[in-house]
Structures are given as structure tokens and as C-alpha cells.
Design a protein around this motif. Structure first.
Motif, PDB file in Angstrom:
ATOM      1  N   ARG A  50       2.041   2.046  -3.410  1.00 37.43           N
ATOM      2  CA  ARG A  50       0.976   2.511  -4.303  1.00 37.43           C
ATOM      3  C   ARG A  50       0.527   3.939  -4.003  1.00 37.43           C
ATOM      4  N   GLU A  51       0.709   4.399  -2.775  1.00 38.78           N
ATOM      5  CA  GLU A  51       0.151   5.710  -2.406  1.00 38.78           C
ATOM      6  C   GLU A  51       0.617   6.861  -3.290  1.00 38.78           C
ATOM      7  N   LEU A  91      -1.061   6.556  -6.713  1.00 42.57           N
ATOM      8  CA  LEU A  91      -2.477   6.908  -6.703  1.00 42.57           C
ATOM      9  C   LEU A  91      -2.683   8.415  -6.557  1.00 42.57           C
ATOM     10  N   ARG A  92      -1.835   9.063  -5.758  1.00 41.27           N
ATOM     11  CA  ARG A  92      -1.936  10.523  -5.604  1.00 41.27           C
ATOM     12  C   ARG A  92      -1.640  11.234  -6.926  1.00 41.27           C
ATOM     13  N   SER A 148      -9.814   1.431  -0.411  1.00 38.65           N
ATOM     14  CA  SER A 148      -9.005   2.561   0.062  1.00 38.65           C
ATOM     15  C   SER A 148      -8.294   3.259  -1.101  1.00 38.65           C
ATOM     16  N   TYR A 149      -7.904   2.507  -2.117  1.00 33.89           N
ATOM     17  CA  TYR A 149      -7.276   3.114  -3.305  1.00 33.89           C
ATOM     18  C   TYR A 149      -8.318   3.938  -4.066  1.00 33.89           C
ATOM     19  N   ASP A 164       0.829  -1.197   0.000  1.00 34.27           N
ATOM     20  CA  ASP A 164       0.000   0.000   0.000  1.00 34.27           C
ATOM     21  C   ASP A 164       0.867   1.252   0.000  1.00 34.27           C
ATOM     22  N   ALA A 165       1.968   1.231   0.723  1.00 34.60           N
ATOM     23  CA  ALA A 165       2.877   2.384   0.769  1.00 34.60           C
ATOM     24  C   ALA A 165       3.489   2.644  -0.602  1.00 34.60           C
ATOM     25  N   LEU A 218      -9.007   7.199  -2.360  1.00 35.12           N
ATOM     26  CA  LEU A 218      -7.988   8.210  -2.648  1.00 35.12           C
ATOM     27  C   LEU A 218      -8.251   8.845  -4.015  1.00 35.12           C
ATOM     28  N   ARG A 268      -4.721  10.836  -9.031  1.00 33.83           N
ATOM     29  CA  ARG A 268      -5.765  11.737  -8.505  1.00 33.83           C
ATOM     30  C   ARG A 268      -5.515  13.165  -8.969  1.00 33.83           C
TER      31      ARG A 268
END
Length: 167
Positions: free
Chosen positions: A57-58, A61-62, A88-89, A54-55, A92, A65
């Protein structure tokens, strides 16, 4: 008024790029390929057969976005490919200023594995497919989107999406 971004989501090999390109062409919208937003470290991990955390991917994903919001600010809707495996993805991505709607391309592991085996030149190895299915959280009833079976032809999928999202 916010524009709309269609996020074509699903596990690797589900046909996201093909369907997103057809949708973007049909709707006259710009398209972003999420794979192009991955930092080099993410691509190196996946190429080595290591699933992303997840870290990892953050930031990816940002960046997606923000791309969606930039197009919304310019008054343009958009189409984006993104696995968006977990809620959660998707949450975001929904932080974008546009209305974010999801098109979940869903299929059996067998169908998708066969597709992955027949494609070449992609950094995502078929060995990561099981980790993708394990992480997948299908769209919830309260999420803005549609789920479409990938067994249909890409053109039929696009028809189904356009009909389903018009409702």
C-alpha cells in the motif's frame, strides 16, 4: 493558505466512489479514484483474493498524497476516495501540503457485504471484506474528519458531511 482535500474512506463497498463523486460535484472540486493509483501488482493480488500488505500500500498512498499536493500547489481543493483503513495510512496522506480531512463511511458488515454482492466489474472480491474490517482503525477523536453511517442515502450522506464539516 492550504486548500482542503476530503478523503472519503471506508472498507470496500461502503460507497466511497458514489459519495465522493456527489461531494466533488457539489463542491466543484476535482476527484481522484484511489483504485486508479494502484500498481498492476496490487490489482492482481486483490483480484486473486490476496489482501494487500502495508508494503504493497505504501507506494499507492504516496502517489495519492502527491496528487493531493499537486492540486493544492495549483490552488485547488480536491476529493479523493481511499480506504485509508489504518491511522498510519491516514498519517501518510496527511503529509500532503493540503489540509486533509476524512469522511469515514461506516456501516455493518451485513449492509456492506450486500452492497458488494450487488456490484459488478470491480476487482475487489467480497471475500476480502473480512480482511478490510480486520484492518480498519476508525477515526480517532484527534483526527480531522467525520464518521457517517452508510445506511442513509448517498444524498443524505453528502448533506450530513457538508453540515458536519462546516462546524
Amino acid at each position: 493558505m492550504a486548500t482542503t482535500c476530503l478523503v472519503v474512506m471506508g472498507v470496500a463497498g461502503s460507497g466511497k466512489s458514489t459519495v465522493a463523486r456527489l461531494l466533488a460535484d457539489r463542491l466543484g472540486l476535482p476527484m481522484a479514484e484511489a483504485d486508479e493509483f494502484h500498481p498492476a501488482a496490487n490489482i492482481a493480488k486483490m483480484s486473486a483474493g490476496v489482501p494487500l500488505t502495508d508494503a504493497d500500500r505504501e507506494p499507492w498512498l504516496r502517489a495519492l498524497r502527491d496528487w493531493i499536493s499537486e492540486h493544492d500547489a495549483a490552488g485547488r481543493g480536491s476529493v479523493v476516495t481511499c480506504s485509508a483503513l489504518k491511522r498510519s495510512y491516514r498519517d501518510l496522506l496527511r503529509e500532503a501540503s493540503a489540509r486533509v480531512r476524512f469522511v469515514h463511511l461506516s456501516g455493518t458488515r451485513e449492509v456492506i457485504a450486500a452492497r458488494m454482492a450487488s456490484r459488478s466489474g470491480h476487482f475487489m472480491p467480497p471475500s476480502l471484506l473480512d480482511s478490510q474490517f480486520a484492518a480498519l482503525e476508525p477515526l480517532g477523536d484527534d483526527e480531522d474528519g467525520i464518521t457517517v453511517d452508510v445506511a442513509a442515502s448517498p444524498s443524505r450522506i453528502v448533506e450530513t458531511v457538508c453540515e458536519g464539516l462546516d462546524r
